[in-house]
Write an enzyme that holds these catalytic residues in place. Structure first.
Site, PDB file in Angstrom:
ATOM      1  N   LYS A   1       0.828  -1.217   0.000  1.00 52.22           N
ATOM      2  CA  LYS A   1       0.000   0.000   0.000  1.00 52.22           C
ATOM      3  C   LYS A   1       0.865   1.271   0.000  1.00 52.22           C
ATOM      4  O   LYS A   1       0.441   2.318  -0.470  1.00 52.22           O
ATOM      5  CB  LYS A   1      -0.968  -0.018   1.194  1.00 52.22           C
TER       6      LYS A   1
ATOM      7  N   TYR B   1      -2.234  -0.744  11.559  1.00 51.23           N
ATOM      8  CA  TYR B   1      -3.564  -1.228  11.933  1.00 51.23           C
ATOM      9  C   TYR B   1      -4.125  -0.452  13.110  1.00 51.23           C
ATOM     10  O   TYR B   1      -3.733   0.691  13.365  1.00 51.23           O
ATOM     11  CB  TYR B   1      -3.539  -2.742  12.198  1.00 51.23           C
TER      12      TYR B   1
HETATM   13  N1  GLU Z   1      -4.318  -8.780   1.151  1.00 50.00           N
HETATM   14  C1  GLU Z   1      -4.649  -8.570   2.525  1.00 50.00           C
HETATM   15  C2  GLU Z   1      -6.126  -8.231   2.653  1.00 50.00           C
HETATM   16  O1  GLU Z   1      -6.612  -7.511   1.856  1.00 50.00           O
HETATM   17  C3  GLU Z   1      -3.792  -7.448   3.060  1.00 50.00           C
HETATM   18  C4  GLU Z   1      -4.016  -7.258   4.508  1.00 50.00           C
HETATM   19  C5  GLU Z   1      -2.843  -6.634   5.212  1.00 50.00           C
HETATM   20  O2  GLU Z   1      -1.687  -7.015   5.018  1.00 50.00           O
HETATM   21  O3  GLU Z   1      -3.120  -5.733   5.992  1.00 50.00           O
HETATM   22  O4  GLU Z   1      -6.808  -8.688   3.526  1.00 50.00           O
END
Ligand code: GLU
Length: 305
Positions: free
Chosen positions: A67, A241
């Site tokens: 991201k 997060y």
């Molecule tokens: N591909 C994962 C999802 O979309 C990425 C999640 C992550 O690494 O935060 O759930």
């Protein structure tokens, strides 16, 4: 002068008891096929020095660390209008939560939760002929490693089980915040998350974030200093997060984590540091990885604070 190599080795030793804490992500089934006790750490200084310890040559699924790079690509192509479609505030909820999106009319809180990254992906799809290939090329250019690639098993595994992300993309589309069909956005997004890199490559790829937008071995700046500052600010406030507060308290560096167990952090004007250990804490950050970064900033007394 700090003895970085000795410090990394000390951390690799002290971290051993923590390698059994937490759980490997299994909601994407393919991610569970990893040896859970891997540990790697790479430090890349803006002056070109680099230091590594552990399994730093072993590639893993970068997941949400992608991201950072897709946001950088969107910022290269779109002006302030980007922020009409995505917010800049911490979400205070899980990275894949749908609730807030309903209350906030389809405007994701920030580019690092899944909903925000889906909008970023939609934006780059508008500006690129081939979003799969261009993201790979970007990472290959940043690292000067031509063999960086997708792990197609991981991409397929996520596509087969990604019902929540599918719901989210459809939801965004219903609010008019996706230009493209949800299936196309999801396909690109799942592939970006499924890129495989090691800590050495990630620390190298992200160096422009710690270096005012400049990747020392490239002719052109990747971003302006202002854009790099902004991504670092978002990393600090939204990158780990729903525990950004705890992470900032313990580590004190802007960072972006992924459910593959990687965390890429920066100390602007000094270095990037990437750590990998697959077992995650309850919020989705690498358990031992967070601990290792905490040990690093404590031992070196280097943080943004
Ligand atoms: N591909 C994962 C999802 O979309 C990425 C999640 C992550 O690494 O935060 O759930």
């Amino acid at each position: 002068m700090l003895e970085y190599q000795a410090i990394l080795e000390e951390i690799a030793h002290e971290i051993q008891p923590f390698l059994n804490e937490g759980n490997v992500a299994s909601y994407i089934p393919e991610l569970a096929n990893v040896m859970p006790t891997h540990f790697a750490m790479s430090l890349m200084c803006v002056d070109g020095r680099s230091f590594h310890v552990g399994d730093y040559e072993k590639r893993f699924s970068i997941q949400s660390i992608s991201k950072l790079f897709t946001l950088a690509m969107a910022m290269q192509r779109v002006d302030e209008s980007l922020w009409e479609r995505i917010g800049k505030e911490p979400s205070g909820s899980a990275f894949n939560s749908l609730i807030q999106l309903e209350y906030e009319n389809g405007i994701p809180r920030n580019p690092f939760i899944n909903a925000g990254a889906l909008v970023v992906t939609d934006i780059i799809l508008t500006h690129l002929k081939d979003a799969h290939a261009t993201v790979l090329e970007f990472l290959r250019t940043l690292t000067q490693k031509d063999d960086i690639n997708f792990d197609f098993h991981v991409a397929k595994s996520e596509a087969a089980t990604g019902y929540r992300n599918q719901a989210m993309a459809n939801f965004l589309k219903s609010f008019g915040n996706l230009e493209h069909e949800p299936s196309r956005v999801l396909n690109a997004y799942f592939h970006h998350c499924a890129i495989a890199m090691n800590t050495q490559e990630l620390a190298r790829a992200g160096l422009f974030l710690a270096n005012q937008g400049i990747q020392p071995w490239l002719k052109e700046p990747v971003l302006t200093p202002r854009q790099a500052k902004r991504i670092n600010a978002l990393m600090l406030t939204c990158g780990t997060y729903d525990s950004v507060g705890d992470f900032a308290y313990r580590v004190g560096l802007p960072a972006k984590s992924g459910v593959g167990g990687g965390i890429l952090a920066t100390l602007p004007n000094h270095f990037t540091i990437c750590v990998w250990s697959p077992r995650l804490n309850s919020k989705g950050n690498s358990y031992a990885g967070t601990k290792a970064l905490e040990l690093f900033t404590t031992k070196t007394k280097l943080s943004i604070f």
